[in-house]
Scaffold this active site. Structure first.
Site, PDB file in Angstrom:
ATOM      1  N   LYS A   1       0.844  -1.193   0.000  1.00 48.18           N
ATOM      2  CA  LYS A   1       0.000   0.000   0.000  1.00 48.18           C
ATOM      3  C   LYS A   1       0.877   1.240   0.000  1.00 48.18           C
ATOM      4  O   LYS A   1       1.542   1.547   0.994  1.00 48.18           O
ATOM      5  CB  LYS A   1      -0.917   0.046   1.221  1.00 48.18           C
ATOM      6  CG  LYS A   1      -1.975   1.126   1.051  1.00 48.18           C
ATOM      7  CD  LYS A   1      -2.577   1.597   2.349  1.00 48.18           C
ATOM      8  CE  LYS A   1      -1.794   2.667   3.026  1.00 48.18           C
ATOM      9  NZ  LYS A   1      -1.709   3.967   2.318  1.00 48.18           N
TER      10      LYS A   1
ATOM     11  N   GLU B   1      10.236   0.915  10.225  1.00 49.57           N
ATOM     12  CA  GLU B   1      11.255   1.951  10.000  1.00 49.57           C
ATOM     13  C   GLU B   1      10.542   3.268  10.236  1.00 49.57           C
ATOM     14  O   GLU B   1       9.681   3.669   9.460  1.00 49.57           O
ATOM     15  CB  GLU B   1      11.793   1.815   8.575  1.00 49.57           C
ATOM     16  CG  GLU B   1      13.125   2.488   8.399  1.00 49.57           C
ATOM     17  CD  GLU B   1      12.989   3.897   7.903  1.00 49.57           C
ATOM     18  OE1 GLU B   1      12.945   4.809   8.760  1.00 49.57           O
ATOM     19  OE2 GLU B   1      12.900   4.091   6.681  1.00 49.57           O
TER      20      GLU B   1
ATOM     21  N   CYS C   1      13.396  10.648   6.630  1.00 49.16           N
ATOM     22  CA  CYS C   1      13.352  10.130   7.998  1.00 49.16           C
ATOM     23  C   CYS C   1      14.698  10.271   8.696  1.00 49.16           C
ATOM     24  O   CYS C   1      14.762  10.467   9.895  1.00 49.16           O
ATOM     25  CB  CYS C   1      12.882   8.683   8.007  1.00 49.16           C
ATOM     26  SG  CYS C   1      13.807   7.648   6.886  1.00 49.16           S
TER      27      CYS C   1
ATOM     28  N   GLU D   1      10.154  15.524  15.334  1.00 50.67           N
ATOM     29  CA  GLU D   1      10.488  15.410  13.910  1.00 50.67           C
ATOM     30  C   GLU D   1       9.629  16.395  13.121  1.00 50.67           C
ATOM     31  O   GLU D   1       8.402  16.323  13.153  1.00 50.67           O
ATOM     32  CB  GLU D   1      10.202  13.981  13.447  1.00 50.67           C
ATOM     33  CG  GLU D   1      10.539  13.743  12.000  1.00 50.67           C
ATOM     34  CD  GLU D   1      10.323  12.301  11.560  1.00 50.67           C
ATOM     35  OE1 GLU D   1       9.265  11.723  11.893  1.00 50.67           O
ATOM     36  OE2 GLU D   1      11.204  11.755  10.876  1.00 50.67           O
TER      37      GLU D   1
HETATM   38  P1  NAI Z   1       1.977   8.090   8.366  1.00 46.39           P
HETATM   39  O1  NAI Z   1       2.844   7.310   9.257  1.00 46.39           O
HETATM   40  O2  NAI Z   1       0.608   8.407   8.804  1.00 46.39           O
HETATM   41  O3  NAI Z   1       1.819   7.344   6.966  1.00 46.39           O
HETATM   42  C1  NAI Z   1       2.684   6.367   6.462  1.00 46.39           C
HETATM   43  C2  NAI Z   1       1.872   5.263   5.798  1.00 46.39           C
HETATM   44  O4  NAI Z   1       1.066   4.601   6.771  1.00 46.39           O
HETATM   45  C3  NAI Z   1       0.886   5.754   4.743  1.00 46.39           C
HETATM   46  O5  NAI Z   1       0.862   4.817   3.693  1.00 46.39           O
HETATM   47  C4  NAI Z   1      -0.432   5.769   5.492  1.00 46.39           C
HETATM   48  O6  NAI Z   1      -1.541   5.629   4.658  1.00 46.39           O
HETATM   49  C5  NAI Z   1      -0.298   4.552   6.369  1.00 46.39           C
HETATM   50  N1  NAI Z   1      -1.135   4.557   7.579  1.00 46.39           N
HETATM   51  C6  NAI Z   1      -1.630   5.630   8.258  1.00 46.39           C
HETATM   52  N2  NAI Z   1      -2.342   5.207   9.328  1.00 46.39           N
HETATM   53  C7  NAI Z   1      -2.272   3.850   9.337  1.00 46.39           C
HETATM   54  C8  NAI Z   1      -2.791   2.831  10.189  1.00 46.39           C
HETATM   55  N3  NAI Z   1      -3.491   3.127  11.271  1.00 46.39           N
HETATM   56  N4  NAI Z   1      -2.521   1.560   9.903  1.00 46.39           N
HETATM   57  C9  NAI Z   1      -1.770   1.242   8.832  1.00 46.39           C
HETATM   58  N5  NAI Z   1      -1.276   2.146   7.982  1.00 46.39           N
HETATM   59  C10 NAI Z   1      -1.503   3.441   8.232  1.00 46.39           C
HETATM   60  O7  NAI Z   1       2.719   9.416   7.975  1.00 46.39           O
HETATM   61  P2  NAI Z   1       2.042  10.750   7.459  1.00 46.39           P
HETATM   62  O8  NAI Z   1       0.740  11.054   8.125  1.00 46.39           O
HETATM   63  O9  NAI Z   1       2.004  10.671   6.012  1.00 46.39           O
HETATM   64  O10 NAI Z   1       3.080  11.806   7.971  1.00 46.39           O
HETATM   65  C11 NAI Z   1       3.006  12.309   9.293  1.00 46.39           C
HETATM   66  C12 NAI Z   1       4.364  12.479   9.864  1.00 46.39           C
HETATM   67  O11 NAI Z   1       5.006  11.225   9.930  1.00 46.39           O
HETATM   68  C13 NAI Z   1       5.305  13.327   9.066  1.00 46.39           C
HETATM   69  O12 NAI Z   1       5.170  14.670   9.330  1.00 46.39           O
HETATM   70  C14 NAI Z   1       6.627  12.797   9.488  1.00 46.39           C
HETATM   71  O13 NAI Z   1       7.018  13.417  10.683  1.00 46.39           O
HETATM   72  C15 NAI Z   1       6.374  11.348   9.729  1.00 46.39           C
HETATM   73  N6  NAI Z   1       6.773  10.491   8.611  1.00 46.39           N
HETATM   74  C16 NAI Z   1       7.899   9.780   8.728  1.00 46.39           C
HETATM   75  C17 NAI Z   1       8.315   9.005   7.683  1.00 46.39           C
HETATM   76  C18 NAI Z   1       9.554   8.217   7.767  1.00 46.39           C
HETATM   77  O14 NAI Z   1      10.041   7.771   6.738  1.00 46.39           O
HETATM   78  N7  NAI Z   1      10.091   7.987   8.912  1.00 46.39           N
HETATM   79  C19 NAI Z   1       7.592   8.950   6.434  1.00 46.39           C
HETATM   80  C20 NAI Z   1       6.376   9.687   6.429  1.00 46.39           C
HETATM   81  C21 NAI Z   1       6.011  10.439   7.485  1.00 46.39           C
END
Ligand code: NAI
Length: 804
Positions: free
Chosen positions: A193, A267, A301, A398
């Site tokens: 996904k 991660e 990240c 972050e």
């Molecule tokens: P997120 O962690 O919500 O999204 C990442 C993935 O998880 C997306 O594909 C999303 O649809 C999915 N997801 C969201 N809720 C879920 C759930 N309950 N169960 C399973 N999958 C789920 O990240 P988001 O909202 O896009 O970004 C928010 C913050 O997260 C950013 O501001 C940043 O600080 C951090 N982030 C960190 C990343 C990293 O690589 N460490 C990547 C993206 C965001």
């Protein structure tokens, strides 16, 4: 009219746009609307719900994609399940051919994928063209290699099964490659996904892979927001979840998968330090900082988002940085001369603005270049904060945007302390011309990757992943392959085979508990009450309660302390105080393990007697357990100086050292069966690799462990390296899992308690290893070896470029 001489005069950049024609044609071929890619073809979503995909640089709609519903996720998982046996059954060579073909296709479609990625995500074409897409191809090539070698290099292992993969929006296609390549190489099938903001390149690659001949169902892509992700996480027919994203969602996933037996790798976020010592080459540092925090608009990240500078050079460095920031160019991502593109979505832009406002409100000094960003898309300028307090919000949270915070330090020790002063542990950069200093500091930083005089280098041959709340598991290299393999013991051990041994801790309660003399002795035994073993001392339990331990025939054998929360806290404190154990040489740790074996062997008959009395097993059987414990101690004494790291072949002039580091304080809840051997089999590998331990022995038969502490005591083991708390195993294990100063918990027992441990571990995202299926501890294949050593360590990759 612009003339050549005029340009020489102003040195202004003209526009240098990359064409979006091919990418838009691909979208148009799909009528701008995408279904899901399931079972080798496009299917419409069952719910009919669609959502818009926006180009963040223009705010124009690029396409509409499907919000996958429960029925869609079911269909995708079913397709992956159906494809699994044939895919897993292919020879490694055959899978290698498929992955090789995929790598070739990525290269052939490089321009399409790079442009599509820029349009969808807002990142600059320079980065997608020169970094994202070449690395995607590199991952497929590298893992074609692992597919070829998997049978020879991972004997006794099998693919995990159907894997659910959930990825973020910051490196959409690269994260897909990081996840899909090792999964397929190992023989798993995948339901992926992508993030809701950036689904297009994943759909495009699925289509390309299909045209390249990947069998239907091996790679399925379902689009949607967090709801779709959650369906995947909770799906009962998924064997593993691999997730990259926020720590917050990682925590939700950890809880949701607790007790399911699903393998999990996470991660997560970071707040990585970028440490500059006063002898560093400051001009290189400036370019390093540009890469660390303004690459991909800071939406990385492992972004070096905390600049820690030696006080003496801070002012000079900040002056140079400001001058460089004035020259950065923010603008249309498809312009080849642009440094920074757009922020992925309004919600992310808002988050950045809010955190920057907080920084100002909390008293830090904000600096931004004098030029203005384009206003029609979601742009944000490179931003620098100085005068930031270590506890300030912007120093801890972050931001995931182009915002750098600066702090100063005076000594290397202070630099390390500041570096480790967040809950995260993903990456770090260390800048100094002094190799001694760099290599002294690198192991002290709690991070999965350390870059020396470089930053944000990635390669398929080197593992990537975090310590602490940045998650667990590695992606890339040999260490990443383990995430997609399981030990093939035939019985489904340690996997999802249901039922398990719930209640394995049950033991026969004596019909009439008694202090009666044993048949061999006419007089009643002297009361024997075992204390806890904490900090190298026998200590009374916090609460003055003891539990009686009866033998198989109902005879009272002794009493042990009834440990509670406070005892665990004391034991954890003692284990932390003994952290110097990590720095004892492998040779010396081995010597102590040999010494424990020596002292145990002298008392082998006595221990066999205890085992016989407790378990009611025959003397020969009990003696076998003692002998096996001695063998095991010898094995880990041997391993103590042999569990080597690696030097990875990465495409830089330099070396990448993969070091196996201890995790820290391990909580270990031992299995009920084989009270001595189970204890030794788990504690010895933890010790061999430099961890300190809080162990909860078999609840039914704790006396083997409580006797053992007299052996440990006599064997030069420093106080606090092993701590033993007796009492209600499951309740104590949960306390360990909840404790924020415990770095990992191993639980061997029943499924319900294992689930509690996994759920509670989400607090500080500690690693867990929970098993409820039976393991034959007497069998060396199952009871010892690299699996245990891997669980007891975490890999740190240290990148060291060299050359003048
Ligand atoms: P997120 O962690 O919500 O999204 C990442 C993935 O998880 C997306 O594909 C999303 O649809 C999915 N997801 C969201 N809720 C879920 C759930 N309950 N169960 C399973 N999958 C789920 O990240 P988001 O909202 O896009 O970004 C928010 C913050 O997260 C950013 O501001 C940043 O600080 C951090 N982030 C960190 C990343 C990293 O690589 N460490 C990547 C993206 C965001």
């Amino acid at each position: 009219m612009t003339t050549v001489s005029g340009i020489f005069e102003t040195m202004a950049y003209g526009p240098a746009p990359e064409s979006d024609k091919q990418a838009l044609e691909w979208v148009a071929r799909h009528d701008g609307t995408f279904g899901l890619f399931i079972g080798g073809g496009w299917t419409n979503g069952k719910s009919g719900e669609l959502f818009d995909v926006i180009n963040p640089a223009t705010t124009a709609r690029l396409a509409r994609v499907t919000q996958a519903s429960e029925a869609d996720v079911d269909a995708a998982v079913a397709a992956a399940r159906q494809a699994f046996p044939a895919w897993a059954g292919l020879s490694g060579h055959a899978r290698a051919r498929h992955l090789y073909a995929l790598a070739r296709e990525v290269q052939k479609h490089a321009r399409l994928l790079a442009v599509l990625e820029s349009l969808d995500n807002g990142k600059s074409i320079r980065e997608t063209r020169d970094l994202d897409i070449p690395l995607v191809a590199r991952h497929f090539y590298h893992h074609a290699g692992w597919a070829q070698l998997v049978e020879a290099e991972f004997p006794g292992h099998a693919p995990v099964g159907v894997v659910g993969q959930i990825i973020p929006w910051n490196f959409p296609l690269l994260m897909m490659a990081w996840k899909v390549a090792p999964a397929l190489a190992a023989g798993n099938t995948v339901v992926l996904k992508p993030a809701e903001f950036t689904p297009l390149t994943a759909l495009c690659l699925a289509e390309i892979a299909h045209h390249a001949g990947l069998p239907p169902g091996v790679l399925n892509v379902v689009t949607g927001d967090g709801r779709t992700g959650e369906l995947l996480v909770r799906h009962p027919d998924i064997d593993k979840i691999a997730f990259t994203g926020s720590t917050e969602v990682g925590r939700v996933i950890r809880k949701a998968t607790a007790g399911s037996g699903k393998k999990l790798s996470l991660e997560l976020g970071g707040k990585s330090p970028f440490i500059v010592f006063d002898d560093a080459d400051l001009d290189s540092v400036v370019e390093g900082v540009v890469d660390a925090i303004w690459f991909n608009q800071g939406q990385v990240c492992c972004a070096g988002s905390r600049l820690l500078v030696h006080e003496g050079v801070a002012e000079r460095l900040v002056t140079k940085l400001r001058a460089r920031m004035e020259k950065l160019r923010v603008g249309p991502p498809l312009d080849k001369a642009i440094d920074m593109g757009a922020i992925v979505a309004p919600v992310q832009l808002e988050r950045i603005r809010k955190l920057v406002d907080t920084g100002v409100a909390e008293g830090a000094t904000l600096w931004q270049p004098s030029w203005a960003c384009p206003t029609e898309g979601y742009f944000y300028p490179p931003t620098l904060f100085t005068g930031v307090a270590p506890a300030a919000t912007i120093a801890q949270v972050e931001i995931f945007g182009p915002v750098l915070v600066t702090m100063t330090f005076r000594t290397p020790a202070e630099a390390v302390e500041l570096a480790n002063n967040t809950p995260y542990g993903l990456a770090a950069s260390v800048w100094t011309e002094n190799v001694n200093l760099a290599l002294d500091v690198a192991p002290k930083i709690k991070a999965g990757v350390v870059w020396i005089n470089c930053t944000n280098l990635f390669d398929a041959a080197s593992g990537f992943g975090g310590y602490r709340e940045s998650g667990f598991g590695r992606e890339g290299g040999r260490e990443g392959m383990w995430e997609y393999l399981k030990a093939d013991r035939g019985s489904g051990l340690g996997t999802r085979s249901s039922g398990g041994a719930a209640g394995r801790t049950k033991h026969k309660a004596p019909a009439v508990p008694s202090r009666a003399p044993s048949p061999e002795s006419p007089v009643p035994p002297i009361d024997r009450t075992y204390k806890m073993f904490i900090g190298g001392k026998q200590v009374r339990p916090d609460a003055p309660y003891a539990r009686q331990i009866f033998g198989a025939g109902g005879r009272l054998l002794g009493e042990v302390g009834e440990g509670n929360r406070k005892d665990i806290r004391d034991a954890v404190e003692a284990a932390h105080a003994a952290a110097a154990w990590a720095h004892v040489s492998g040779h010396n740790r081995g010597q102590i393990l040999y010494y424990i074996a020596e002292n145990l062997s002298v008392r082998a008959a006595e221990f066999a007697g205890h085992l016989e009395a407790m378990t009611g097993r025959g003397r020969d059987d009990a003696r076998r357990e003692v002998d096996a414990s001695l063998t095991r101690l010898f094995s880990y004494a041997a391993w103590a100086d042999k569990y080597d790291g690696a030097v990875h072949h990465v495409p830089i002039r330099g070396v990448t050292l993969a070091m196996n580091e201890p995790i820290g304080v391990l909580g270990i809840a031992c299995p009920a069966e084989h009270p001595l051997l189970g204890f030794v089999s788990l504690v010895a590998p933890a010790l061999a690799t430099g961890n300190t331990v809080v162990a909860i022995p078999s609840e039914a038969h704790p006396l083997a462990a409580t006797e053992l502490y007299t052996v440990l005591d006599a064997s030069d083991l420093p106080g606090g390296v092993v701590n033993i708390v007796t009492g209600p195993k499951d309740a104590l294990a949960k306390v360990l899992a909840e404790h924020d100063d415990v770095d990992a918990v191993w639980y061997f027992g029943n499924r319900a308690a294992a689930a509690e441990v996994e759920r509670a571990s989400a607090g500080n995202m500690k690693r867990t290893w929970a098993e409820w299926d039976e393991r034959d501890w007497l069998d060396n294949q199952q009871g010892e070896g690299r699996e245990f050593l891997r669980e007891a360590t975490q890999v740190k990759n240290i990148w060291i470029p060299y050359g003048e």
